[in-house]
Design a protein around this motif. Structure first.
Motif, PDB file in Angstrom:
ATOM      1  N   TYR A 168       0.838  -1.203   0.000  1.00  0.00           N
ATOM      2  CA  TYR A 168       0.000   0.000   0.000  1.00  0.00           C
ATOM      3  C   TYR A 168       0.876   1.257   0.000  1.00  0.00           C
ATOM      4  N   ASN A 222       2.656   1.777  -3.375  1.00  0.00           N
ATOM      5  CA  ASN A 222       1.731   2.315  -4.387  1.00  0.00           C
ATOM      6  C   ASN A 222       1.482   3.802  -4.195  1.00  0.00           C
ATOM      7  N   ILE A 223       1.342   4.235  -2.963  1.00  0.00           N
ATOM      8  CA  ILE A 223       1.175   5.672  -2.698  1.00  0.00           C
ATOM      9  C   ILE A 223       2.432   6.426  -3.101  1.00  0.00           C
ATOM     10  N   LYS A 245       4.836   5.638  -5.203  1.00  0.00           N
ATOM     11  CA  LYS A 245       5.106   5.642  -6.644  1.00  0.00           C
ATOM     12  C   LYS A 245       4.232   6.648  -7.387  1.00  0.00           C
ATOM     13  N   SER A 246       3.121   7.049  -6.799  1.00  0.00           N
ATOM     14  CA  SER A 246       2.263   8.029  -7.457  1.00  0.00           C
ATOM     15  C   SER A 246       2.630   9.452  -7.061  1.00  0.00           C
ATOM     16  N   GLY A 247       3.639   9.617  -6.228  1.00  0.00           N
ATOM     17  CA  GLY A 247       3.986  10.964  -5.799  1.00  0.00           C
ATOM     18  C   GLY A 247       5.434  11.130  -5.413  1.00  0.00           C
ATOM     19  N   LYS A 291       8.301   8.763  -7.478  1.00  0.00           N
ATOM     20  CA  LYS A 291       7.915   8.366  -8.842  1.00  0.00           C
ATOM     21  C   LYS A 291       9.032   7.662  -9.592  1.00  0.00           C
TER      22      LYS A 291
END
Length: 74
Positions: free
Chosen positions: A24, A27-28, A30-32, A35
């Protein structure tokens, strides 16, 4: 909000699957904040659940990932 967790006494702990929490957080991140970071997942499948407060554990791991990502930029 995080201070309220402690102002009401001891945070509520629950048995958590650490692998799910780490996925979890990745994933958070990698989106911010991470990256451009490549994450390599090498989990020990025999790890038992950890007794923790979910939100606090997520925040702790996010802070570690953020610090590591910033260090990699330098």
């Amino acid at each position: 909000d995080q201070v309220e967790i402690f102002s009401s006494g001891t945070p509520t702990l629950e048995a958590l699957n650490v692998h799910e929490i780490i996925d979890y957080v990745i994933n958070i991140a990698k989106s911010g904040i991470a990256k451009s970071v490549h994450f390599k997942r090498l989990y020990d499948p025999s790890l038992p659940p950890v007794l923790a407060h979910r939100e606090l554990l997520v925040q702790l791991l996010l802070n570690l990932v953020k610090n590591a990502a910033e260090a990699l930029q330098d």
